[in-house]
Design a protein around this motif. Structure first.
Motif, PDB file in Angstrom:
ATOM      1  N   SER A 188      13.783  -8.951   0.050  1.00 35.03           N
ATOM      2  CA  SER A 188      12.068  -8.966   1.177  1.00 35.03           C
ATOM      3  C   SER A 188      11.515  -8.290   1.339  1.00 35.03           C
ATOM      4  CB  SER A 188      13.316  -7.556   1.914  1.00 35.03           C
ATOM      5  OG  SER A 188      13.193  -6.434   1.777  1.00 35.03           O
ATOM      6  N   LEU A 189      10.501  -8.681   2.395  1.00 34.35           N
ATOM      7  CA  LEU A 189       9.713  -8.009   2.528  1.00 34.35           C
ATOM      8  C   LEU A 189       9.027  -7.325   3.572  1.00 34.35           C
ATOM      9  CD1 LEU A 189       6.501  -8.930   1.505  1.00 34.35           C
ATOM     10  CD2 LEU A 189       6.907 -10.157   3.640  1.00 34.35           C
ATOM     11  N   ARG A 190       8.709  -5.840   2.943  1.00 31.09           N
ATOM     12  CA  ARG A 190       8.199  -4.671   3.673  1.00 31.09           C
ATOM     13  C   ARG A 190       7.146  -4.283   3.923  1.00 31.09           C
ATOM     14  NH1 ARG A 190      12.393  -3.141   1.188  1.00 31.09           N
ATOM     15  NH2 ARG A 190      14.436  -3.117   2.319  1.00 31.09           N
ATOM     16  N   GLY A 191       6.751  -4.511   5.457  1.00 25.33           N
ATOM     17  CA  GLY A 191       5.327  -4.126   5.465  1.00 25.33           C
ATOM     18  C   GLY A 191       4.947  -2.983   6.929  1.00 25.33           C
ATOM     19  N   THR A 192       3.794  -2.259   6.759  1.00 27.77           N
ATOM     20  CA  THR A 192       2.320  -2.313   7.636  1.00 27.77           C
ATOM     21  C   THR A 192       1.844  -2.144   8.041  1.00 27.77           C
ATOM     22  OG1 THR A 192       4.289  -0.042   6.792  1.00 27.77           O
ATOM     23  CG2 THR A 192       2.210   0.295   8.482  1.00 27.77           C
ATOM     24  N   VAL A 193       1.413  -2.521   9.213  1.00 27.01           N
ATOM     25  CA  VAL A 193       0.157  -2.984   9.940  1.00 27.01           C
ATOM     26  C   VAL A 193      -0.217  -2.177  10.693  1.00 27.01           C
ATOM     27  CG1 VAL A 193      -1.221  -4.530  11.318  1.00 27.01           C
ATOM     28  CG2 VAL A 193       0.809  -5.117  10.355  1.00 27.01           C
ATOM     29  N   ALA A 194      -1.727  -1.257  10.465  1.00 30.71           N
ATOM     30  CA  ALA A 194      -2.632  -0.436  10.757  1.00 30.71           C
ATOM     31  C   ALA A 194      -3.787  -1.146  11.654  1.00 30.71           C
ATOM     32  CB  ALA A 194      -3.394   0.271   9.423  1.00 30.71           C
ATOM     33  N   ILE A 195      -3.820  -1.071  12.829  1.00 32.20           N
ATOM     34  CA  ILE A 195      -4.250  -1.455  13.913  1.00 32.20           C
ATOM     35  C   ILE A 195      -4.983   0.174  14.490  1.00 32.20           C
ATOM     36  CG2 ILE A 195      -4.130  -2.203  16.360  1.00 32.20           C
ATOM     37  CD1 ILE A 195      -1.068  -3.431  15.009  1.00 32.20           C
ATOM     38  N   PRO A 196      -6.129  -0.316  14.696  1.00 30.46           N
ATOM     39  CA  PRO A 196      -7.444   0.353  14.816  1.00 30.46           C
ATOM     40  C   PRO A 196      -7.358   1.644  16.219  1.00 30.46           C
ATOM     41  CG  PRO A 196      -8.318  -1.629  14.567  1.00 30.46           C
ATOM     42  CD  PRO A 196      -6.585  -1.982  14.018  1.00 30.46           C
ATOM     43  N   MET A 197      -7.811   1.850  16.728  1.00 28.14           N
ATOM     44  CA  MET A 197      -7.689   2.432  18.137  1.00 28.14           C
ATOM     45  C   MET A 197      -8.187   1.667  19.272  1.00 28.14           C
ATOM     46  SD  MET A 197      -5.638   4.734  20.127  1.00 28.14           S
ATOM     47  CE  MET A 197      -5.248   6.463  18.492  1.00 28.14           C
ATOM     48  N   MET A 198      -9.296   0.976  18.970  1.00 29.69           N
ATOM     49  CA  MET A 198      -9.667  -0.084  19.583  1.00 29.69           C
ATOM     50  C   MET A 198      -8.894  -1.171  20.368  1.00 29.69           C
ATOM     51  SD  MET A 198     -13.158   1.016  20.962  1.00 29.69           S
ATOM     52  CE  MET A 198     -13.514  -0.563  21.579  1.00 29.69           C
ATOM     53  N   MET A 207     -13.019  -9.714  15.610  1.00 37.28           N
ATOM     54  CA  MET A 207     -13.520  -9.590  16.858  1.00 37.28           C
ATOM     55  C   MET A 207     -13.795  -7.771  16.612  1.00 37.28           C
ATOM     56  SD  MET A 207     -10.456 -10.487  19.933  1.00 37.28           S
ATOM     57  CE  MET A 207      -9.208  -9.585  19.015  1.00 37.28           C
ATOM     58  N   GLY A 208     -14.447  -8.223  15.303  1.00 33.00           N
ATOM     59  CA  GLY A 208     -15.800  -7.099  15.162  1.00 33.00           C
ATOM     60  C   GLY A 208     -14.366  -5.569  14.595  1.00 33.00           C
ATOM     61  N   GLN A 209     -13.435  -5.862  13.804  1.00 34.55           N
ATOM     62  CA  GLN A 209     -12.108  -5.061  14.159  1.00 34.55           C
ATOM     63  C   GLN A 209     -11.438  -4.692  13.031  1.00 34.55           C
ATOM     64  OE1 GLN A 209     -11.378  -1.949  16.232  1.00 34.55           O
ATOM     65  NE2 GLN A 209     -13.834  -2.783  17.113  1.00 34.55           N
ATOM     66  N   THR A 210     -11.069  -4.514  12.149  1.00 35.78           N
ATOM     67  CA  THR A 210     -10.546  -4.014  10.899  1.00 35.78           C
ATOM     68  C   THR A 210      -9.217  -3.875  11.588  1.00 35.78           C
ATOM     69  OG1 THR A 210     -12.552  -4.391  10.109  1.00 35.78           O
ATOM     70  CG2 THR A 210     -10.838  -3.945   8.687  1.00 35.78           C
ATOM     71  N   VAL A 211      -7.945  -5.168  10.638  1.00 37.02           N
ATOM     72  CA  VAL A 211      -6.693  -3.833  10.871  1.00 37.02           C
ATOM     73  C   VAL A 211      -6.224  -4.350   9.396  1.00 37.02           C
ATOM     74  CG1 VAL A 211      -4.439  -5.519  11.538  1.00 37.02           C
ATOM     75  CG2 VAL A 211      -6.689  -5.510  12.668  1.00 37.02           C
ATOM     76  N   LYS A 212      -5.466  -3.237   8.645  1.00 35.51           N
ATOM     77  CA  LYS A 212      -5.146  -3.409   7.261  1.00 35.51           C
ATOM     78  C   LYS A 212      -3.470  -3.167   8.070  1.00 35.51           C
ATOM     79  CE  LYS A 212      -9.120  -0.759   5.099  1.00 35.51           C
ATOM     80  NZ  LYS A 212      -9.842  -2.075   4.000  1.00 35.51           N
ATOM     81  N   ALA A 213      -3.072  -4.685   6.613  1.00 42.58           N
ATOM     82  CA  ALA A 213      -1.386  -4.168   6.280  1.00 42.58           C
ATOM     83  C   ALA A 213      -1.561  -4.363   4.928  1.00 42.58           C
ATOM     84  CB  ALA A 213      -1.054  -6.520   7.030  1.00 42.58           C
ATOM     85  N   ASP A 214      -0.051  -3.173   4.776  1.00 47.09           N
ATOM     86  CA  ASP A 214      -0.141  -3.457   3.656  1.00 47.09           C
ATOM     87  C   ASP A 214       2.006  -3.568   2.806  1.00 47.09           C
ATOM     88  OD1 ASP A 214       0.654  -1.736   0.626  1.00 47.09           O
ATOM     89  OD2 ASP A 214       0.235   0.356   1.857  1.00 47.09           O
ATOM     90  N   MET A 215       1.895  -4.213   1.827  1.00 46.01           N
ATOM     91  CA  MET A 215       3.152  -5.131   1.766  1.00 46.01           C
ATOM     92  C   MET A 215       3.724  -5.141   0.516  1.00 46.01           C
ATOM     93  SD  MET A 215       2.684  -8.540   4.009  1.00 46.01           S
ATOM     94  CE  MET A 215       1.136  -8.964   4.944  1.00 46.01           C
ATOM     95  N   ASN A 216       5.581  -4.770   0.408  1.00 46.47           N
ATOM     96  CA  ASN A 216       5.894  -5.042  -0.716  1.00 46.47           C
ATOM     97  C   ASN A 216       7.120  -5.927  -0.417  1.00 46.47           C
ATOM     98  OD1 ASN A 216       4.776  -2.107  -1.967  1.00 46.47           O
ATOM     99  ND2 ASN A 216       5.109  -1.259   0.057  1.00 46.47           N
ATOM    100  N   ILE A 217       7.276  -6.561  -1.970  1.00 43.41           N
ATOM    101  CA  ILE A 217       7.795  -7.527  -2.244  1.00 43.41           C
ATOM    102  C   ILE A 217       8.784  -7.339  -2.480  1.00 43.41           C
ATOM    103  CG2 ILE A 217       8.208 -10.170  -3.207  1.00 43.41           C
ATOM    104  CD1 ILE A 217       4.667 -10.269  -2.463  1.00 43.41           C
ATOM    105  N   ALA A 218      10.417  -7.325  -2.850  1.00 37.48           N
ATOM    106  CA  ALA A 218      11.747  -6.947  -3.694  1.00 37.48           C
ATOM    107  C   ALA A 218      12.508  -7.951  -3.332  1.00 37.48           C
ATOM    108  CB  ALA A 218      12.268  -5.499  -2.453  1.00 37.48           C
ATOM    109  N   ASP A 219      13.181  -7.857  -4.059  1.00 32.23           N
ATOM    110  CA  ASP A 219      13.921  -9.605  -4.614  1.00 32.23           C
ATOM    111  C   ASP A 219      14.295 -10.288  -3.411  1.00 32.23           C
ATOM    112  OD1 ASP A 219      13.085  -9.501  -7.440  1.00 32.23           O
ATOM    113  OD2 ASP A 219      15.150  -8.552  -7.956  1.00 32.23           O
TER     114      ASP A 219
END
Length: 102
Positions: A69-79, A55-67
């Protein structure tokens, strides 16, 4: 910019968790409502960076894989900040499904 954090426990070990995530990534684009584009980058063996364009927007996700767990952060634009919960849930649920597949 809004962000959503998630933590998914698993018992797969690092290598198997990464393999399952890698196998599931090509299917992710087809799951985006209204269509979208997904690119992935592994800057380190245990770190995945996703860029999702929809939808013309960019969402970024940063994930770390451990033995264990999978931990992550999703960065969502203001729009899209009013959709932060559903967008974060989409990324988390998609990752959970990828980890659950053999």
């Amino acid at each position: 910019m809004a962000s959503v954090n998630f933590d998914i426990p698993h018992t797969l070990g690092h290598a198997e968790a990464r393999r399952r995530i890698e196998q599931g990534l090509p299917k992710l684009e087809s799951k985006i409502p209204g269509g979208g584009q997904v690119t992935s980058e592994w800057p380190a063996d245990d770190r995945l960076m996703l860029t999702i364009i929809a939808m013309g927007q960019t969402v970024k996700a940063d994930m770390n894989i451990a033995d264990d767990s999978l931990r992550g952060t999703v960065a969502i634009p203001m729009m899209l900040s009013m959709m932060a919960g559903p967008i974060g849930d989409f990324v988390k649920t998609s990752a959970e499904k990828m980890l659950a597949r053999a």
